[in-house]
Design an enzyme around this catalytic site. Structure first.
Site, PDB file in Angstrom:
ATOM      1  N   PHE A  14       0.765  -1.699   0.395  1.00 27.10           N
ATOM      2  CA  PHE A  14       0.111   0.487   0.554  1.00 27.10           C
ATOM      3  C   PHE A  14       0.650   1.439  -0.151  1.00 27.10           C
ATOM      4  O   PHE A  14       0.385   1.888  -0.880  1.00 27.10           O
ATOM      5  CB  PHE A  14      -1.364  -0.258   1.365  1.00 27.10           C
ATOM      6  CG  PHE A  14      -2.596  -1.250   0.850  1.00 27.10           C
ATOM      7  CD1 PHE A  14      -2.978  -0.192  -0.100  1.00 27.10           C
ATOM      8  CD2 PHE A  14      -2.138  -1.900   1.046  1.00 27.10           C
ATOM      9  CE1 PHE A  14      -4.464  -1.359   0.118  1.00 27.10           C
ATOM     10  CE2 PHE A  14      -3.411  -3.117   1.311  1.00 27.10           C
ATOM     11  CZ  PHE A  14      -4.338  -2.793  -0.100  1.00 27.10           C
ATOM     12  N   GLU A  15       1.672   1.592   0.436  1.00 27.48           N
ATOM     13  CA  GLU A  15       2.764   2.502   1.041  1.00 27.48           C
ATOM     14  C   GLU A  15       3.292   2.670  -0.481  1.00 27.48           C
ATOM     15  O   GLU A  15       3.712   3.666  -1.249  1.00 27.48           O
ATOM     16  CB  GLU A  15       3.842   2.496   1.588  1.00 27.48           C
ATOM     17  CG  GLU A  15       3.194   2.190   2.999  1.00 27.48           C
ATOM     18  CD  GLU A  15       3.073   3.689   3.319  1.00 27.48           C
ATOM     19  OE1 GLU A  15       3.013   4.827   2.539  1.00 27.48           O
ATOM     20  OE2 GLU A  15       1.853   3.493   4.425  1.00 27.48           O
ATOM     21  N   GLY A  16       3.726   1.167  -1.183  1.00 23.99           N
ATOM     22  CA  GLY A  16       4.690   1.727  -2.311  1.00 23.99           C
ATOM     23  C   GLY A  16       5.938   1.922  -2.424  1.00 23.99           C
ATOM     24  O   GLY A  16       6.323   3.051  -1.015  1.00 23.99           O
TER      25      GLY A  16
END
Length: 150
Positions: A14-16
């Protein structure tokens, strides 16, 4: 308790990964896996900072996650399984310990960690800067699903 590979993978997905500084959806300078500051100095990320390498980012993530793991351990008064812990660490990594601490989510976890309505509490945290973000909707669903994975 430490965040498992499953929890780390959820956070990373989700953060990448961004080796160069960028502005997050609400305009905060960010780098790596969603870092807004560096450890141990706690100096905030600036848009003029040099890029970091993925090995540096992985080390920073491990170091920073310790803070969020400790927050979850401090705030949660009931025993958790690894998936519940990982989901709450991801939530806290994204939203901060202050938000977890004042949430109905935490209140319900501290009464009965297996209460099925906890899923609804994750889903309430889908906004940044007052706007609903589809990425946050997906993240909260993934956290809730992980939380209730046996």
């Amino acid at each position: 308790m430490k965040t498992s590979k499953k929890g780390l993978d959820l956070i990373k997905s989700f953060e990448g990964w961004f080796p160069k500084p960028y502005l997050d959806p609400i305009g905060i300078p960010t780098i790596g896996y969603g870092f807004t500051y560096y450890l141990p100095s706690r100096v905030k990320v600036k848009m003029t900072d040099k890029p970091i390498t993925m090995p540096q980012g992985n080390e920073m993530l491990k170091e920073i996650l310790t803070n969020y793991e400790n927050d979850v351990k401090r705030l949660v008064k009931k025993p958790l399984n690894a998936n519940q812990f990982d989901a709450l660490v991801s939530f806290t990594y994204n939203l901060g310990a202050t938000n977890l601490g004042k949430s109905t989510l935490l209140k319900k976890v501290n009464v009965n960690p297996n209460d099925p309505t906890i899923k609804d509490e994750f889903m309430k945290w889908d906004k940044a800067g007052g706007k609903v973000f589809s990425g946050l909707v997906r993240r909260r669903k993934a956290e809730a699903d992980l939380y209730f994975t046996k």
